[in-house]
Write a protein that holds these residues in place. Structure first.
Motif: not given
Length: 408
Positions: A193-196, A369-372, A401-408
């Motif tokens: 849930d939290e993207l590190i 797969p995802f987008t950071m 580092v923490r980042m937002e995640k998005g769909n790819l």
């Protein structure tokens, strides 16, 4: 008339691997010299690949004074020699090692095909001049870079890992890394849930490095323009140009203008506060800023600004220890990522075609797969966790580092 030489030599032996087979053994050496003469504020330069006598080289350089390349600065003196070599593999040892490790990869991981190389490399850099300078450094290492592809994959390749050693070549460490990358490749797991994100710092610090260019700061085109002396980033962030003996890797400890930093390092950001930008002698004089000894060698021309070896001060903790302190969280290690980067405004977006879930020590499986997404100011500000100490398992000092995640 004053004289100066830049000299670079190297030897490289390589065993090439293609689709699980050794296909060639290559060996070559190189010698590159820049002959330079200085007179009346100008420099004449002759660039030579291969060997040439000093008499001929300086004669050609002197003729090139007519090109009027400006260099109105005094030459630096100083004598120092550094030798970082330990034990390089002989060509026979290198071939034996390649055969043994390739046999292990085929035996332990039969569902993959492997390409890449095993190599041994030497490095020598020297700068001498008539003002009394003679700086030189010798180094060398053995290494391997392995591209892997699963038999069921439709991609050209599925990932890459590499490892370097100054002293011999540790089969144990190489196999531990290979096993870690390959054992859970087919195990699919969900993104946390939290993207590190966990990756080498140099994969994320390019925009920050660009923004510390003193010329860009002076012209107002840097994202950090007007922020010298201000606290902009995380309290945990301190960045040094660092070529100290224990950290240097196939690199000189001096810049092309002949400047050596006290203690072989210089701080640019301390506890989030911007202290300075980097400038060679030319940029410092042009804009009236501090000269930070940041001249990069141009073998066929005058030095250019930009010789910096930025290192974030690491924590004295492993990636796993850092994640445990966050409550046992897991991180994602991007393995294949392309098609993104930093925008001119510092926004960051990167599609990750393949990534691994890790506890900081072991790879637990492959994530979808995802987008950071983030920005330079968030990466090194509110979302910056820290840089772990170096671990041979990852062949790097990993940044978290923490980042937002998005769909790819």
């Amino acid at each position: 008339m004053k004289r100066e030489k830049y000299i670079h030599t190297g030897d490289y032996s390589e065993v090439k691997i293609t689709e699980n087979e050794i296909v060639s053994f290559d060996k070559h050496d190189s010698t590159t010299t820049s002959f330079r003469v200085y007179e009346d504020g100008f420099v004449g330069v002759h660039y030579q690949q291969g060997k040439m006598t000093d008499e001929e080289g300086f004669e050609k350089a002197e003729k090139n004074l007519e090109l009027k390349r400006p260099y109105p600065f005094e030459l630096e003196g100083g004598v120092r020699e550094l030798d970082k070599r330990e034990r390089l593999l002989t060509d026979l040892e290198l071939m034996k090692k390649a055969k043994a490790e390739l046999a292990y990869l085929r035996r332990a991981h039969p569902d993959f095909t492997f390409s890449g190389n095993f190599f041994a490399q030497t490095y020598f850099e020297q700068q001498k001049n008539s003002a009394g300078m003679d700086y030189q450094v010798r180094d060398g290492h053995n290494g391997a870079g392995i591209i892997f592809k699963h038999k069921d994959s439709k991609d050209l390749d599925d990932g890459y890992f590499s490892l370097n050693f100054r002293r011999g070549f540790s089969s144990k460490k190489f196999r531990e890394m290979a096993d870690n990358y390959l054992t859970n490749f087919t195990k699919m797991v969900e993104l946390p849930d939290e993207l590190i994100i966990m990756m080498p710092e140099w994969n994320l610090n390019g925009k920050l490095c660009e923004s510390l260019n003193a010329e860009k700061l002076a012209l107002g085109t840097s994202l950090l323009a007007g922020k010298i002396g201000q606290k902009v980033f995380s309290e945990k962030l301190s960045i040094y140009h660092n070529v100290a003996k224990k950290n240097i890797w196939m690199s000189p400890f001096w810049d092309a203008d002949g400047i050596v930093h006290k203690g072989d390092k210089l701080c640019y950001i301390r506890n989030g506060k911007i202290l300075r930008g980097y400038a060679d002698k030319r940029i410092a004089e042009k804009y009236g800023v501090e000269c930070t000894g940041s001249a990069a060698r141009e073998y066929s021309d005058i030095p250019r600004n930009g010789w910096v070896n930025f290192r974030i001060n690491p924590l004295k903790k492993s990636p796993k220890e850092i994640l445990q302190e966050l409550g046992g969280k897991l991180a994602v290690l991007p393995v294949q990522y392309s098609g993104g980067g930093f925008s001119a405004t510092g926004e960051y977006a990167m599609p990750v075609q393949m990534g691994y879930l890790t506890d900081g020590e072991k790879i637990l499986g492959r994530v979808p797969p995802f987008t950071m997404r983030s920005s330079m100011f968030d990466i090194f500000g509110k979302d910056f966790i820290g840089v772990a100490k170096y671990m041979s398992l990852w062949n790097a000092s990993m940044m978290l580092v923490r980042m937002e995640k998005g769909n790819l």
